[in-house]
Design a protein around this motif. Structure first.
Motif, PDB file in Angstrom:
ATOM      1  N   PRO A 188      -7.352  37.645   2.292  1.00 34.62           N
ATOM      2  CA  PRO A 188      -6.046  38.010   2.852  1.00 34.62           C
ATOM      3  C   PRO A 188      -6.035  39.393   3.495  1.00 34.62           C
ATOM      4  O   PRO A 188      -6.888  40.220   3.216  1.00 34.62           O
ATOM      5  CB  PRO A 188      -5.160  38.033   1.598  1.00 34.62           C
ATOM      6  N   CYS A 189      -5.067  39.627   4.353  1.00 33.70           N
ATOM      7  CA  CYS A 189      -4.786  40.993   4.788  1.00 33.70           C
ATOM      8  C   CYS A 189      -4.081  41.660   3.600  1.00 33.70           C
ATOM      9  O   CYS A 189      -3.864  41.027   2.579  1.00 33.70           O
ATOM     10  CB  CYS A 189      -3.917  41.020   6.044  1.00 33.70           C
ATOM     11  N   GLY A 190      -3.710  42.893   3.757  1.00 33.64           N
ATOM     12  CA  GLY A 190      -3.075  43.554   2.611  1.00 33.64           C
ATOM     13  C   GLY A 190      -1.567  43.481   2.644  1.00 33.64           C
ATOM     14  O   GLY A 190      -0.891  44.222   1.950  1.00 33.64           O
ATOM     15  N   GLY A 191      -1.039  42.565   3.433  1.00 32.55           N
ATOM     16  CA  GLY A 191       0.394  42.635   3.694  1.00 32.55           C
ATOM     17  C   GLY A 191       1.297  41.692   2.911  1.00 32.55           C
ATOM     18  O   GLY A 191       2.507  41.699   3.121  1.00 32.55           O
ATOM     19  N   ALA A 192       0.724  40.886   1.998  1.00 35.37           N
ATOM     20  CA  ALA A 192       1.590  39.944   1.282  1.00 35.37           C
ATOM     21  C   ALA A 192       2.557  40.706   0.372  1.00 35.37           C
ATOM     22  O   ALA A 192       2.221  41.745  -0.191  1.00 35.37           O
ATOM     23  CB  ALA A 192       0.745  38.982   0.467  1.00 35.37           C
ATOM     24  N   GLU A 193       3.756  40.192   0.245  1.00 36.72           N
ATOM     25  CA  GLU A 193       4.776  40.834  -0.585  1.00 36.72           C
ATOM     26  C   GLU A 193       5.326  39.757  -1.519  1.00 36.72           C
ATOM     27  O   GLU A 193       5.857  38.746  -1.041  1.00 36.72           O
ATOM     28  CB  GLU A 193       5.882  41.378   0.335  1.00 36.72           C
ATOM     29  N   GLU A 219       3.562  38.505   5.329  1.00 39.55           N
ATOM     30  CA  GLU A 219       4.297  39.601   5.976  1.00 39.55           C
ATOM     31  C   GLU A 219       4.876  39.162   7.317  1.00 39.55           C
ATOM     32  O   GLU A 219       5.830  39.745   7.814  1.00 39.55           O
ATOM     33  CB  GLU A 219       3.404  40.820   6.169  1.00 39.55           C
TER      34      GLU A 219
END
Lengths: 239, 299
Positions: A164-169, A174
Motif C-alpha cells: 500500500p501507499c501510506g495514505g489509508a485512513e 485516501e
C-alpha cells in the motif's frame, strides 16, 4: 459480466436526426442484469423515444434470458431474419448493451448505423440482484496468485503491486474514503489464510503490452490463442 | 553531496522542503522564484532541501528545474520523483537527466493520486510503483535500463524513499519498506509523526534493517491547520493535546509555540533515528528555533 448504465435520455435523442427511424436492440444477459437493456427496458426505451417524437422502426432483445447480444450468429439471425422488415425500414440502431454489443450489431447488420444507448462502465461480479462490483481490470497479465485472488490493479486506486501507499485512513482509501484500502483487504485476507508470506516477494512491473488494444482470442475445444502487441500465446487445455 | 555520505559519517542529517512555484522561473536570473528564496532561508540550517514533484497532484514548475536552481545557488537538493505522471521511459530518462544536471540525491515515491489535486480528469500513470521505481533506478546505477539494455555513464545518486509510521496495519507498511530496502533504498524520510510512542513502536520494528531514517515533521501552524490535516491528509494524526497547545497562545506567538512543539518532539526521538526531515510549509524562519529546541547543532 459487462456492467452498463443507460445514457441520459436527452443525450441519446440529441444524436438522432429529424425523421430518422430507430430500431432498439437490448441484451438479455449483462444489460438485462443491469436493468439497462433487458426486455422491459428495451420496450420502455421504444416508448420513451416515441413520446419524444422519434419514429421507432421496431425493437427486440435477442434470445431468451441469459443469451448475450454479443453472440454474433444469433443476433444476426434475430435481426436479419426474425425482424427482417423492421430492420430494413430502420435508419439506425440504438443499442442498450455494452460496447461489444454495439459492435455486434454493426457486424450483424453489415455495417448499420448505430447509437450507443449505454455507457459500459466495467467488468464486474453480480454480487446481488441490485449490486455489481468491479474485481478485475481485464489487463491480460493476471498477478493475483500472490494476493489471495484479490486484484491490486483493480482494488488499489494507484494500482500498486508491492504493497500500500501510506495514505489509508481507518482502513479506507485516501482517494475515496467510502472504499476500503485494497491492500488492507489483501493483507487481512492473507492473514486469515495464514499466508502473509506471499506478500514478501517482489512483484515486477506489469507487462503492459498484454494490455494493448485491440486484443483477440482464437478458441477451440483443445487450445486457445491470445493475440496482443506482446505477440501470440497459444495454450492447450488438454494436458 | 550524497546524503548517504553524511549518514555514513554518523551525522544527524537535517533536511527541509520546498514546493516549486506554480509558474515558470523568470528568465531574468536576478529574480529568484519563491521556492528558491525559501530554500536560501533554510540553507544555513539544513544539509539538504527536498524539492517536491507536483505535490498533492497540483501542477507546478518541475521538481528538476527547481532542484537545479537550488544547486546553482549552492543548496543541496533532494529531487523528488513520483510515478504518478510518468511511465518507465520518462522516469528513467528523468533520472539520467537529473544526474547529468548534477543532482546527487533523489527521493523515489509513488505520488499522491490525481484525485487529490487540481487536474482531476488527467490520466493517472502509475506504470510502476515506488518499489519498482527504486529497483529500476538501481539498475541505472549498475549500468542497465529496465529492459536490460546497457547504458553508458551510469548514474550515481543516493536513493531515498518514504515510509509512514502512522500506518495501520503497521506490519504491512513495514513489509513494503523492506521491499524498498531490498530494491535499493538507502535512506528513509517518514510521513509526519507527532506521537513519540508511535515513532518508538515503529523504530523498534525496523531498526533491524539498519537503514538510516529521518523522522518527518510537518510544523503545526494553528489548531485549524491541525484539524484540517486530521480530516484531509490521510495517514497523518495530530493528537488533541497538541492541537490544544498550539491553540493556547495568541496568533502572534504561534510561530514560537510551533517551533517549541516540533523541537520538543525531535529532542525526544533524535536518539532513535538518524535525522529529521522538516516540512515547514512556508514557515522556514522557525526551522533554526526547532533545531535549537531539539538541541541539534546547526550545520
Amino acid at each position: 459480466m459487462h456492467a452498463t448504465i443507460q445514457k441520459p435520455i436527452d443525450e441519446i435523442i440529441k444524436h438522432i436526426q429529424p425523421g430518422e427511424k430507430v430500431f432498439v436492440v437490448g441484451c438479455n444477459n449483462c444489460a438485462w442484469k443491469c436493468y439497462s437493456g433487458g426486455e422491459a427496458e428495451t420496450e420502455m426505451m421504444a416508448k420513451r423515444l416515441e413520446k419524444r417524437g422519434i419514429e421507432v422502426a421496431g425493437y427486440t432483445v435477442p434470445g431468451p434470458q441469459g443469451m448475450s447480444l454479443c453472440k454474433l450468429s444469433h443476433t444476426r439471425k434475430v435481426l436479419l431474419e426474425d425482424h427482417a422488415d423492421e430492420v430494413k425500414n430502420a435508419d439506425s440502431f440504438l443499442i442498450l448493451g455494452c460496447g461489444q454489443g454495439v459492435h455486434t450489431v454493426i457486424d450483424a447488420t453489415d455495417g448499420g448505423m448505430v447509437h450507443p444507448g449505454c455507457d459500459t462502465v466495467f467488468g464486474g461480479e453480480t454480487v446481488s440482484d441490485t449490486h455489481i462490483e468491479e474485481y478485475c481490470s481485464l489487463c491480460g497479465d493476471c498477478i493475483i496468485e500472490n494476493t489471495g485472488g484479490l486484484c491490486p490493479m483493480t482494488l488499489c486506486a494507484k494500482q500498486l503491486l508491492n504493497g500500500p501507499c501510506g495514505g489509508a485512513e481507518d482502513g479506507h482509501c485516501e482517494v475515496d474514503p467510502e472504499r476500503p484500502c485494497g491492500w488492507i483487504l489483501i493483507y487481512e485476507r492473507l492473514k486469515k489464510l495464514g499466508r502473509l508470506d506471499l506478500l514478501d516477494s517482489y512483484q515486477p512491473p506489469k507487462k503492459n503490452s498484454k494490455w494493448s488494444r485491440p486484443r483477440s482470442l482464437e478458441v477451440s475445444p483443445t487450445e486457445a490463442t491470445f493475440c496482443s502487441i506482446s505477440g501470440k500465446v497459444t495454450i492447450s487445455n488438454q494436458d | 553531496m550524497k546524503l548517504t555520505t553524511l549518514f555514513e559519517k554518523g551525522e544527524f542529517v537535517v533536511t527541509g522542503e520546498v514546493g516549486p512555484i506554480k509558474g515558470a522561473i523568470h528568465r531574468d536570473k536576478s529574480i529568484e522564484p519563491s521556492c528558491a528564496i525559501e530554500a536560501l532561508q533554510l540553507h544555513q540550517h539544513v544539509h539538504a532541501v527536498n524539492v517536491t514533484d507536483n505535490q498533492s497532484a497540483v501542477m507546478r514548475l518541475g521538481s528538476l528545474a527547481a532542484s537545479v536552481r537550488l544547486k546553482t545557488n549552492g543548496i543541496e537538493p533532494v529531487y523528488q520523483l513520483t510515478c504518478r505522471d510518468r511511465n518507465r521511459l520518462a522516469l528513467q530518462s528523468d533520472l539520467l537527466t537529473a544526474y547529468s544536471l548534477g543532482i546527487d540525491n533523489v527521493l523515489l515515491l509513488t505520488g499522491d493520486h490525481i484525485q487529490l489535486g487540481d487536474h482531476k480528469e488527467a490520466k493517472p500513470v502509475f506504470d510502476l510503483d515506488s518499489v519498482q521505481l527504486i529497483d529500476m533506478a538501481k539498475g541505472l546505477k549498475r549500468g542497465y535500463d529496465i529492459s536490460g539494455s546497457r547504458i553508458e555513464n551510469y548514474l550515481d545518486m543516493a536513493f531515498g524513499a518514504v515510509v509512514n509510521p502512522n500506518s495501520d496495519p503497521l506490519d504491512l507498511q513495514i513489509m513494503k519498506m523492506k521491499k524498498k530496502i531490498d530494491a535499493g533504498a538507502q535512506f528513509f524520510q517518514t510521513q509526519a509523526v507527532y506521537d513519540v510512542t508511535v515513532f518508538e513502536k515503529f523504530i523498534k520494528k525496523v531498526e533491524k534493517f539498519n537503514c538510516p531514517i529521518q523522522v518527518g515533521i510537518v510544523i503545526l501552524k494553528s489548531p485549524q491547520m491541525a484539524r484540517f490535516m486530521n480530516k484531509n491528509v490521510s495517514g497523518v494524526h495530530v493528537p488533541e493535546d497538541l492541537i490544544e497547545e498550539i491553540g493556547s497562545v495568541a496568533k502572534e506567538d504561534r510561530k514560537k509555540k510551533s517551533a517549541e512543539i516540533a523541537g520538543r518532539f525531535v529532542k525526544e526521538v533524535k536518539s532513535i533515528c538518524q535525522g529529521v526531515h522538516i516540512m515547514p510549509l512556508g514557515w522556514t524562519d522557525i526551522v533554526p528555533d526547532i533545531l535549537e529546541y531539539a538541541g541539534i547543532k546547526h550545520k
